[in-house]
Design an enzyme around this catalytic site. Structure first.
Site, PDB file in Angstrom:
ATOM      1  N   THR A 186       0.859  -1.180   0.000  1.00 55.64           N
ATOM      2  CA  THR A 186       0.000   0.000   0.000  1.00 55.64           C
ATOM      3  C   THR A 186       0.894   1.229   0.000  1.00 55.64           C
ATOM      4  O   THR A 186       2.048   1.154   0.407  1.00 55.64           O
ATOM      5  CB  THR A 186      -0.888   0.007   1.275  1.00 55.64           C
ATOM      6  OG1 THR A 186      -1.674  -1.171   1.312  1.00 55.64           O
ATOM      7  CG2 THR A 186      -1.819   1.209   1.328  1.00 55.64           C
ATOM      8  N   ARG A 214     -12.651  -8.197  -3.350  1.00 58.29           N
ATOM      9  CA  ARG A 214     -12.067  -8.114  -2.011  1.00 58.29           C
ATOM     10  C   ARG A 214     -11.657  -6.665  -1.717  1.00 58.29           C
ATOM     11  O   ARG A 214     -11.093  -5.972  -2.556  1.00 58.29           O
ATOM     12  CB  ARG A 214     -10.849  -9.023  -1.912  1.00 58.29           C
ATOM     13  CG  ARG A 214     -10.149  -8.992  -0.544  1.00 58.29           C
ATOM     14  CD  ARG A 214      -8.935  -8.103  -0.565  1.00 58.29           C
ATOM     15  NE  ARG A 214      -8.252  -8.065   0.733  1.00 58.29           N
ATOM     16  CZ  ARG A 214      -7.220  -7.272   1.004  1.00 58.29           C
ATOM     17  NH1 ARG A 214      -6.738  -6.458   0.068  1.00 58.29           N
ATOM     18  NH2 ARG A 214      -6.671  -7.267   2.198  1.00 58.29           N
ATOM     19  N   VAL A 215     -11.955  -6.193  -0.515  1.00 59.21           N
ATOM     20  CA  VAL A 215     -11.584  -4.849  -0.081  1.00 59.21           C
ATOM     21  C   VAL A 215     -10.829  -4.959   1.231  1.00 59.21           C
ATOM     22  O   VAL A 215     -11.282  -5.631   2.165  1.00 59.21           O
ATOM     23  CB  VAL A 215     -12.824  -3.947   0.099  1.00 59.21           C
ATOM     24  CG1 VAL A 215     -12.407  -2.569   0.606  1.00 59.21           C
ATOM     25  CG2 VAL A 215     -13.595  -3.822  -1.214  1.00 59.21           C
ATOM     26  N   GLY A 216      -9.679  -4.324   1.304  1.00 58.28           N
ATOM     27  CA  GLY A 216      -8.885  -4.338   2.521  1.00 58.28           C
ATOM     28  C   GLY A 216      -9.128  -3.115   3.379  1.00 58.28           C
ATOM     29  O   GLY A 216     -10.180  -2.465   3.306  1.00 58.28           O
ATOM     30  N   ASP A 217      -8.136  -2.761   4.183  1.00 60.74           N
ATOM     31  CA  ASP A 217      -8.319  -1.682   5.160  1.00 60.74           C
ATOM     32  C   ASP A 217      -8.176  -0.294   4.580  1.00 60.74           C
ATOM     33  O   ASP A 217      -8.693   0.679   5.150  1.00 60.74           O
ATOM     34  CB  ASP A 217      -7.315  -1.847   6.299  1.00 60.74           C
ATOM     35  CG  ASP A 217      -5.873  -1.676   5.819  1.00 60.74           C
ATOM     36  OD1 ASP A 217      -5.465  -2.421   4.905  1.00 60.74           O
ATOM     37  OD2 ASP A 217      -5.154  -0.816   6.352  1.00 60.74           O
ATOM     38  N   THR A 237      -0.402   0.275   6.329  1.00 58.90           N
ATOM     39  CA  THR A 237      -0.074  -0.699   5.298  1.00 58.90           C
ATOM     40  C   THR A 237       0.225  -2.042   5.946  1.00 58.90           C
ATOM     41  O   THR A 237       0.856  -2.093   7.006  1.00 58.90           O
ATOM     42  CB  THR A 237       1.148  -0.248   4.461  1.00 58.90           C
ATOM     43  OG1 THR A 237       1.524  -1.299   3.569  1.00 58.90           O
ATOM     44  CG2 THR A 237       2.346   0.102   5.338  1.00 58.90           C
ATOM     45  N   GLY A 238      -0.245  -3.124   5.335  1.00 53.91           N
ATOM     46  CA  GLY A 238       0.040  -4.441   5.900  1.00 53.91           C
ATOM     47  C   GLY A 238      -1.091  -5.414   5.685  1.00 53.91           C
ATOM     48  O   GLY A 238      -1.793  -5.354   4.669  1.00 53.91           O
ATOM     49  N   GLY A 240      -4.339  -6.329   5.654  1.00 54.46           N
ATOM     50  CA  GLY A 240      -5.519  -5.478   5.696  1.00 54.46           C
ATOM     51  C   GLY A 240      -6.630  -5.965   6.592  1.00 54.46           C
ATOM     52  O   GLY A 240      -7.252  -5.178   7.321  1.00 54.46           O
TER      53      GLY A 240
END
Length: 316
Positions: A186, A214-217, A237-238, A240
């Site tokens: 990210t 798919r959706v992350g943080d 970042t990482g 999610g």
């Protein structure tokens, strides 16, 4: 899997840089937690540093002339989205289908925020997230179409612009693995301007080989992106899913607000409690109301840039 990628899988104790206020304004950026992916290992350290420096200078120029923190973080993230070495925009990670779905969010210290997920048409999703905030009554849009993006005056691009040869090879390698491998990345930035306002912006291509949709943080306000005047701005970042479960960006601000913790202590406690203790890895950049910058990660490395008393510092 490369040695660097193996190391990402195991979180370790937090590495933290705590930088006192410097110039009446402050800026910090990240280009992802972890290490170089196997397919980019031939790229030199200087190439990554050049990308970080270009982005940092873009944001700093805004702050130096008295611009807003929001303008600064957007200018910074724009450059990272345009750079092929970072997982956002051009050069983003590919989905299981071999194309890109991009996520981004912005938030300023007044509480305004905008986010976009599964963006496929905007060259710079960070600007679309800002338009969601400034041009609609909404906060979060999924899969904005090309007509909407262009109607807001943003440059559009086809999938061939985003897809790079190293990312095609990375996807092919990941499809051949029998066991899960670290695959996140990210970009993001935080700033405090001369007026005391803070802001955060974050952008990502997500995880290589992620399922469609798919959706992350990154676009989840409070998880990967958060800003509040008088408290802090945070960009993460990482892993999610772990950042969402731990509401990591907001947790840091809440520790400052309700427990009276300083930024460094709040960051360290959140990473330990919400990431390391749950076997999740990642990092973040943050700035508080006074312009103190804290950069931290529990992954072996993190791409980042910020200034201290000696000048520009770049972590690669």
């Amino acid at each position: 899997m490369s040695v660097n990628e193996e190391a990402i899988a195991a979180p370790r104790s937090t590495t933290l840089r705590d930088v006192p206020p410097q110039n009446g304004f402050a800026l910090a950026l990240h280009g992802g937690a972890g290490g170089h992916i196997e397919e980019l290992r031939h790229e030199s350290k200087a190439a990554f540093e050049d990308g970080l420096a270009i982005a940092y200078r873009a944001g700093r120029a805004v702050l130096e002339r008295g611009g807003t923190a929001l303008d600064a973080v957007c200018a910074t993230v724009e450059q990272l989205e345009n750079h092929h070495l970072f997982n956002a925009g051009h050069g983003a990670a590919l989905t299981v289908r071999g194309d890109v779905e991009l996520d981004a969010a912005v938030m300023d210290g007044t509480g305004r925020a905008g986010a976009v997920a599964a963006s496929r048409h905007a060259k710079n999703p960070v600007f679309v997230a800002r338009s969601v905030m400034e041009s609609t009554p909404h906060l979060f849009l999924v899969a904005p179409d090309e007509e909407l993006v262009a109607g807001w005056g943003h440059e559009t691009a086809g999938q061939d612009y985003f897809i790079t040869e190293p990312r095609v090879r990375q996807l092919a390698r990941m499809q051949g693995l029998l066991t899960p491998a670290p695959r996140h990345g990210t970009v993001g930035a935080v700033a405090r301007d001369k007026h005391g306002t803070v802001a955060s912006a974050t952008s990502t291509g997500g995880m290589v080989k992620q399922e469609m949709g798919r959706v992350g943080d990154t676009p989840v306000i409070g998880a990967g992106t958060y800003a509040r005047n008088g408290l802090a701005a945070v960009s993460c970042t990482g892993d999610g899913e772990a950042f969402i479960r731990g509401v990591v960006a907001y947790d840091i601000a809440a520790r400052i607000r309700y427990l009276g913790m300083g930024l460094a202590d709040a960051v360290e406690a959140t990473i330990e409690n919400e990431l390391t203790s749950k076997n999740a890895s990642g990092g973040l950049v943050s700035v508080d109301a006074d312009g103190r910058v804290v950069v931290a990660h529990n992954s072996p490395t993190m791409f980042a840039a910020f200034e201290d008393a000696s000048g520009l510092v770049m972590l690669t």
